[in-house]
Design a protein around this motif. Sequence first.
Motif, PDB file in Angstrom:
ATOM      1  N   GLU A  61       1.042  -1.222  -0.095  1.00 60.63           N
ATOM      2  CA  GLU A  61       0.121  -0.168  -0.036  1.00 60.63           C
ATOM      3  C   GLU A  61       0.980   1.339  -0.038  1.00 60.63           C
ATOM      4  OE1 GLU A  61      -3.934   1.407   2.199  1.00 60.63           O
ATOM      5  OE2 GLU A  61      -2.509   0.834   3.489  1.00 60.63           O
ATOM      6  N   SER A  62       0.441   2.331  -0.816  1.00 60.87           N
ATOM      7  CA  SER A  62       1.083   3.505  -0.852  1.00 60.87           C
ATOM      8  C   SER A  62       0.293   4.532  -0.031  1.00 60.87           C
ATOM      9  CB  SER A  62       1.229   4.000  -2.274  1.00 60.87           C
ATOM     10  OG  SER A  62       1.625   5.284  -2.262  1.00 60.87           O
ATOM     11  N   VAL A  63       0.832   5.331   1.147  1.00 64.22           N
ATOM     12  CA  VAL A  63       0.648   5.903   1.891  1.00 64.22           C
ATOM     13  C   VAL A  63       1.404   7.250   1.953  1.00 64.22           C
ATOM     14  CG1 VAL A  63      -0.490   6.692   4.232  1.00 64.22           C
ATOM     15  CG2 VAL A  63      -0.716   4.294   3.004  1.00 64.22           C
ATOM     16  N   ASP A  64       1.021   8.561   1.811  1.00 57.24           N
ATOM     17  CA  ASP A  64       1.857   9.642   1.833  1.00 57.24           C
ATOM     18  C   ASP A  64       3.179   9.321   1.205  1.00 57.24           C
ATOM     19  OD1 ASP A  64      -0.157  10.840   3.179  1.00 57.24           O
ATOM     20  OD2 ASP A  64       0.407  10.434   5.070  1.00 57.24           O
ATOM     21  N   ASP A  65       3.292   9.004   0.012  1.00 56.85           N
ATOM     22  CA  ASP A  65       4.630   8.696  -0.800  1.00 56.85           C
ATOM     23  C   ASP A  65       5.634   7.722  -0.106  1.00 56.85           C
ATOM     24  OD1 ASP A  65       3.716  10.352  -2.969  1.00 56.85           O
ATOM     25  OD2 ASP A  65       4.427  12.193  -1.866  1.00 56.85           O
ATOM     26  N   ARG A  66       4.846   6.568   0.775  1.00 58.80           N
ATOM     27  CA  ARG A  66       5.881   5.789   1.135  1.00 58.80           C
ATOM     28  C   ARG A  66       4.949   4.420   0.895  1.00 58.80           C
ATOM     29  NH1 ARG A  66       6.739   6.792   7.519  1.00 58.80           N
ATOM     30  NH2 ARG A  66       7.697   4.629   7.293  1.00 58.80           N
ATOM     31  N   ILE A  67       5.688   3.422   0.617  1.00 55.46           N
ATOM     32  CA  ILE A  67       5.532   1.852   0.408  1.00 55.46           C
ATOM     33  C   ILE A  67       5.396   1.202   1.596  1.00 55.46           C
ATOM     34  CG2 ILE A  67       5.153   0.121  -1.148  1.00 55.46           C
ATOM     35  CD1 ILE A  67       4.593   2.764  -2.754  1.00 55.46           C
ATOM     36  N   PHE A  68       4.171   0.486   2.008  1.00 54.27           N
ATOM     37  CA  PHE A  68       4.371  -0.465   2.959  1.00 54.27           C
ATOM     38  C   PHE A  68       3.848  -1.863   2.666  1.00 54.27           C
ATOM     39  CE2 PHE A  68       3.356   3.808   4.906  1.00 54.27           C
ATOM     40  CZ  PHE A  68       4.221   3.864   5.819  1.00 54.27           C
ATOM     41  N   VAL A  69       4.613  -2.836   3.103  1.00 52.93           N
ATOM     42  CA  VAL A  69       4.376  -4.113   2.971  1.00 52.93           C
ATOM     43  C   VAL A  69       3.578  -4.942   4.218  1.00 52.93           C
ATOM     44  CG1 VAL A  69       5.221  -6.405   2.346  1.00 52.93           C
ATOM     45  CG2 VAL A  69       6.519  -4.136   1.280  1.00 52.93           C
ATOM     46  N   TYR A  70       2.348  -5.265   3.829  1.00 49.87           N
ATOM     47  CA  TYR A  70       1.726  -5.878   4.969  1.00 49.87           C
ATOM     48  C   TYR A  70       1.908  -7.375   5.024  1.00 49.87           C
ATOM     49  CZ  TYR A  70      -0.427  -1.172   5.381  1.00 49.87           C
ATOM     50  OH  TYR A  70      -0.517   0.191   5.723  1.00 49.87           O
ATOM     51  N   THR A  71       2.013  -8.055   6.322  1.00 52.25           N
ATOM     52  CA  THR A  71       2.086  -9.454   6.128  1.00 52.25           C
ATOM     53  C   THR A  71       1.231  -9.832   7.179  1.00 52.25           C
ATOM     54  OG1 THR A  71       3.888  -9.364   7.867  1.00 52.25           O
ATOM     55  CG2 THR A  71       4.694  -9.638   5.558  1.00 52.25           C
ATOM     56  N   GLU A  72       1.031 -11.055   7.665  1.00 53.82           N
ATOM     57  CA  GLU A  72      -0.182 -11.562   8.650  1.00 53.82           C
ATOM     58  C   GLU A  72      -0.026 -10.612   9.949  1.00 53.82           C
ATOM     59  OE1 GLU A  72      -2.113 -15.428  10.539  1.00 53.82           O
ATOM     60  OE2 GLU A  72       0.300 -15.338   9.809  1.00 53.82           O
ATOM     61  N   ARG A  81       8.667   1.440  -5.579  1.00 57.96           N
ATOM     62  CA  ARG A  81       7.473   2.343  -5.891  1.00 57.96           C
ATOM     63  C   ARG A  81       6.413   1.069  -6.430  1.00 57.96           C
ATOM     64  NH1 ARG A  81       8.626   5.725  -3.012  1.00 57.96           N
ATOM     65  NH2 ARG A  81       6.232   6.488  -3.392  1.00 57.96           N
ATOM     66  N   LEU A  82       4.932   1.352  -6.219  1.00 61.20           N
ATOM     67  CA  LEU A  82       4.142   0.421  -6.532  1.00 61.20           C
ATOM     68  C   LEU A  82       4.206   0.011  -8.007  1.00 61.20           C
ATOM     69  CD1 LEU A  82       0.656   1.692  -4.931  1.00 61.20           C
ATOM     70  CD2 LEU A  82       2.111  -0.273  -4.413  1.00 61.20           C
ATOM     71  N   TYR A  83       4.465   1.037  -9.141  1.00 64.48           N
ATOM     72  CA  TYR A  83       4.605   0.467 -10.312  1.00 64.48           C
ATOM     73  C   TYR A  83       6.061  -0.658 -10.538  1.00 64.48           C
ATOM     74  CZ  TYR A  83       8.795   3.604 -11.384  1.00 64.48           C
ATOM     75  OH  TYR A  83       9.864   4.336 -11.432  1.00 64.48           O
ATOM     76  N   GLU A  84       6.976  -0.333  -9.682  1.00 63.62           N
ATOM     77  CA  GLU A  84       8.127  -1.303  -9.848  1.00 63.62           C
ATOM     78  C   GLU A  84       7.644  -2.484  -9.092  1.00 63.62           C
ATOM     79  OE1 GLU A  84      12.059   1.459  -9.072  1.00 63.62           O
ATOM     80  OE2 GLU A  84      10.570   1.259  -7.366  1.00 63.62           O
ATOM     81  N   ILE A  85       6.758  -2.841  -8.111  1.00 71.36           N
ATOM     82  CA  ILE A  85       6.463  -3.676  -7.508  1.00 71.36           C
ATOM     83  C   ILE A  85       5.574  -4.615  -8.674  1.00 71.36           C
ATOM     84  CG2 ILE A  85       4.712  -4.846  -5.736  1.00 71.36           C
ATOM     85  CD1 ILE A  85       5.830  -2.444  -4.098  1.00 71.36           C
ATOM     86  N   GLU A  86       4.570  -3.834  -9.355  1.00 66.09           N
ATOM     87  CA  GLU A  86       3.658  -4.458 -10.357  1.00 66.09           C
ATOM     88  C   GLU A  86       4.502  -5.053 -11.410  1.00 66.09           C
ATOM     89  OE1 GLU A  86      -0.557  -2.420 -12.049  1.00 66.09           O
ATOM     90  OE2 GLU A  86       1.348  -1.126 -11.722  1.00 66.09           O
ATOM     91  N   GLU A  87       5.495  -4.361 -11.845  1.00 69.47           N
ATOM     92  CA  GLU A  87       6.454  -5.022 -12.905  1.00 69.47           C
ATOM     93  C   GLU A  87       7.262  -6.240 -12.186  1.00 69.47           C
ATOM     94  OE1 GLU A  87       9.081  -1.942 -14.139  1.00 69.47           O
ATOM     95  OE2 GLU A  87       7.571  -0.680 -15.063  1.00 69.47           O
ATOM     96  N   LYS A  88       7.671  -6.268 -11.106  1.00 71.83           N
ATOM     97  CA  LYS A  88       8.676  -7.470 -10.679  1.00 71.83           C
ATOM     98  C   LYS A  88       7.588  -8.746 -10.496  1.00 71.83           C
ATOM     99  CE  LYS A  88      11.205  -8.348  -6.494  1.00 71.83           C
ATOM    100  NZ  LYS A  88      12.161  -7.981  -5.502  1.00 71.83           N
ATOM    101  N   ARG A  96      -2.743  -5.210  -8.937  1.00 69.81           N
ATOM    102  CA  ARG A  96      -3.143  -3.777  -8.488  1.00 69.81           C
ATOM    103  C   ARG A  96      -4.753  -3.604  -8.460  1.00 69.81           C
ATOM    104  NH1 ARG A  96      -1.124   2.038  -8.956  1.00 69.81           N
ATOM    105  NH2 ARG A  96       0.969   1.240  -9.505  1.00 69.81           N
ATOM    106  N   VAL A  97      -5.241  -3.285  -7.565  1.00 66.60           N
ATOM    107  CA  VAL A  97      -6.560  -3.067  -7.223  1.00 66.60           C
ATOM    108  C   VAL A  97      -7.139  -1.758  -7.178  1.00 66.60           C
ATOM    109  CG1 VAL A  97      -6.696  -5.762  -6.094  1.00 66.60           C
ATOM    110  CG2 VAL A  97      -6.361  -3.466  -4.718  1.00 66.60           C
ATOM    111  N   ASN A  98      -6.347  -0.620  -6.818  1.00 62.72           N
ATOM    112  CA  ASN A  98      -6.651   0.679  -6.918  1.00 62.72           C
ATOM    113  C   ASN A  98      -5.319   1.206  -7.152  1.00 62.72           C
ATOM    114  OD1 ASN A  98      -5.772   1.210  -4.260  1.00 62.72           O
ATOM    115  ND2 ASN A  98      -7.455   0.162  -3.600  1.00 62.72           N
ATOM    116  N   LYS A  99      -5.438   2.742  -7.131  1.00 60.42           N
ATOM    117  CA  LYS A  99      -4.289   3.797  -7.550  1.00 60.42           C
ATOM    118  C   LYS A  99      -3.332   3.432  -6.288  1.00 60.42           C
ATOM    119  CE  LYS A  99      -5.540   8.013  -5.463  1.00 60.42           C
ATOM    120  NZ  LYS A  99      -5.664   9.273  -5.746  1.00 60.42           N
ATOM    121  N   SER A 100      -3.657   2.967  -4.984  1.00 57.86           N
ATOM    122  CA  SER A 100      -2.501   2.897  -3.849  1.00 57.86           C
ATOM    123  C   SER A 100      -2.560   1.404  -3.515  1.00 57.86           C
ATOM    124  CB  SER A 100      -2.988   3.963  -2.832  1.00 57.86           C
ATOM    125  OG  SER A 100      -4.336   3.433  -2.231  1.00 57.86           O
ATOM    126  N   THR A 101      -3.060   0.259  -4.074  1.00 62.35           N
ATOM    127  CA  THR A 101      -2.928  -0.856  -3.597  1.00 62.35           C
ATOM    128  C   THR A 101      -2.762  -1.996  -4.521  1.00 62.35           C
ATOM    129  OG1 THR A 101      -4.489  -0.104  -1.707  1.00 62.35           O
ATOM    130  CG2 THR A 101      -3.978  -2.531  -2.018  1.00 62.35           C
TER     131      THR A 101
END
Length: 147
Positions: A61-72, A81-88, A96-101
């Motif tokens: 999730e992208s929040v205030d120009d920071r990317i967070f990884v959520y585990t259990e 960045r989110l686009y880099e995660i999408e590519e990877k 990708r399910v919305n502009k920030s997640t």
Amino acid sequence: MKVTLDIDPACPQDEIVIRCAEMNDDLLKIISLANSSQRKVVGSLGRQTFLLEPGSVYYFESVDDRIFVYTEDKVYDCALRLYEIEEKFQGTNFLRVNKSTIINLAKVRALNPILNGKIEVELENGEKQIISRQYAPLLKEKLGLGR
């Protein structure tokens, strides 16, 4: 489907070979899983850096120009960045399910249609995410649901 496991201590590198008459959805899922297991997610907590298995990630999730990884049970900072995660993770269970997640479809427990073509997904850890109507058709396609 026939599965053969050949354990050979002399084998220099693990290898997966798929022999098939034609490609199908089950084989694509197997290939996706094999590919995603080789890609680690780098996350940090404080001054420590961790290499996370993609399968342990519920969503990014992208929040205030920071990317967070959520585990259990933890939330890590991520330098990508989110686009880099999408590519990877293209061609894997991440979508990708919305502009920030970006969510891990393997962690989806339930879908609930809501107003204006949006979909609410419940993840295995009980958290809920909203899928924007722009991404809802892609989600349905990836999950093999009708439109």
